[in-house]
Design an enzyme around this catalytic site. Structure first.
Site, PDB file in Angstrom:
ATOM      1  N   HIS A 154     -12.807  -9.882   5.157  1.00  0.00           N
ATOM      2  CA  HIS A 154     -13.369 -10.294   3.864  1.00  0.00           C
ATOM      3  C   HIS A 154     -13.466 -11.800   3.691  1.00  0.00           C
ATOM      4  CE1 HIS A 154     -12.271  -6.077   2.089  1.00  0.00           C
ATOM      5  NE2 HIS A 154     -13.330  -6.064   2.830  1.00  0.00           N
TER       6      HIS A 154
ATOM      7  N   ASN B 187       3.770   1.799   3.103  1.00  0.00           N
ATOM      8  CA  ASN B 187       3.398   1.446   1.731  1.00  0.00           C
ATOM      9  C   ASN B 187       4.476   2.003   0.805  1.00  0.00           C
ATOM     10  OD1 ASN B 187       1.976   1.289  -0.853  1.00  0.00           O
ATOM     11  ND2 ASN B 187       0.101   1.063   0.351  1.00  0.00           N
TER      12      ASN B 187
END
Ligand code: NAD
Ligand code: ZN
Length: 249
Positions: A119, A217
């Site tokens: 990104h 996570n």
């Protein structure tokens, strides 16, 4: 019965090609706010309403005010233990690949060698138009930016952050590198909610090519139910524990 971390460490010891995809959660312990966490709102705006070409066309000063504030926050942030472990794994003799959705460059600051930035970077600018010379990003680490919004040094028009906004295409080179890295023996996703495509697709791609898939996570995500091994924990805790197991004789 060995636990999940031992199982993973055993597998990592036995294979050659390992790729790790990271998202905003990996930088959370460094003080960088995630988009979907409690600090996900800026003033009354959602990131999805600011990080878009439409938002920039409508109100570049507003979008730049948000980026200027994020740059000021991130300038004070240092890489954490998760970045450090991944940087170590990226160097010889392992040479494992890190694919990141993050734009904070903390992986680079930690010394990660094999890094795919999907990104872009908050520390690079681009001509918003873009003019011919301004189509190639240039580094700008100034905090604060003056003027803000900053201008393109080539044509004097508006500059923009060299990041991929919602609705924009990813750089073909980065996409190709990430896709190549998805061809691996173990694929680990950490710090990402695994909902932003095409990045989320790499996990799927790795699985279909036979990789052991792993998620690290603290909270469940859409990936939790589909990975081979879901480890509930923070990247900055879990990765150093795996690294310690790998170093153990
Ligand atoms: P996200 O904000 O959507 O999700 C963050 C994920 O990280 C969540 O699943 C959360 O449970 C998890 N998480 C929180 N703390 C963690 C920890 N300590 N260890 C491991 N995981 C943790 O972020 P995203 O999925 O990366 O995607 C959103 C988009 O936002 C990306 O495109 C990215 O470019 C951008 N973004 C980047 C940054 C950055 O550069 N640091 C920060 C915010 C958003
Ligand atoms: Zn220009």
């Amino acid at each position: 019965m060995p636990g999940a971390l031992e199982t993973l460490a055993d597998r990592l010891r036995a294979v050659r090609r390992v790729s790790v995809i990271t998202g905003a959660g990996v930088s959370a312990a460094s003080g960088v706010p995630t988009f979907r966490g409690p600090d996900g709102l800026w003033r009354r705006y959602r990131p999805e309403d600011l990080a878009t070409p439409d938002a920039f066309a409508r109100d570049p000063a507003l979008v730049w005010a948000w980026y200027a504030e994020r740059r000021a926050t991130i300038a004070r942030c240092r890489p954490n233990a998760a970045h450090a472990v991944l940087a170590g794994w990226s160097r010889p003799p392992r040479g494992w690949t890190v694919i990141t959705q993050n734009v904070d460059d903390l992986h680079l600051e930690a010394g990660t060698e094999r890094l795919v930035r999907l990104h872009g970077s908050l520390w690079d600018l681009l001509c918003a138009r873009p003019c011919r010379s301004g189509a190639t990003p240039w580094p700008d680490r100034r905090v604060p930016l003056a003027p803000c919004p900053p201008v393109c040094p080539h044509c004097g028009g508006l500059a923009r952050p060299a990041v991929v906004w919602f609705g924009e295409a990813l750089d073909p080179g980065a996409l190709q590198a990430a896709s190549a890295a998805a061809s691996c023996d173990v694929f680990i996703a950490t710090g990402t909610s695994a909902v932003v495509y095409p990045a989320a697709g790499f996990l799927h791609e790795a699985a279909s090519r036979g990789a052991l898939t792993v998620e690290i996570n603290p909270d469940p995500t859409p990936a939790t139910a589909v990975v081979d091994l879901a480890i509930a924990g923070a990247a900055e805790d879990v990765l150093p524990r795996i690294d310690a197991l790998l170093r153990a004789p």
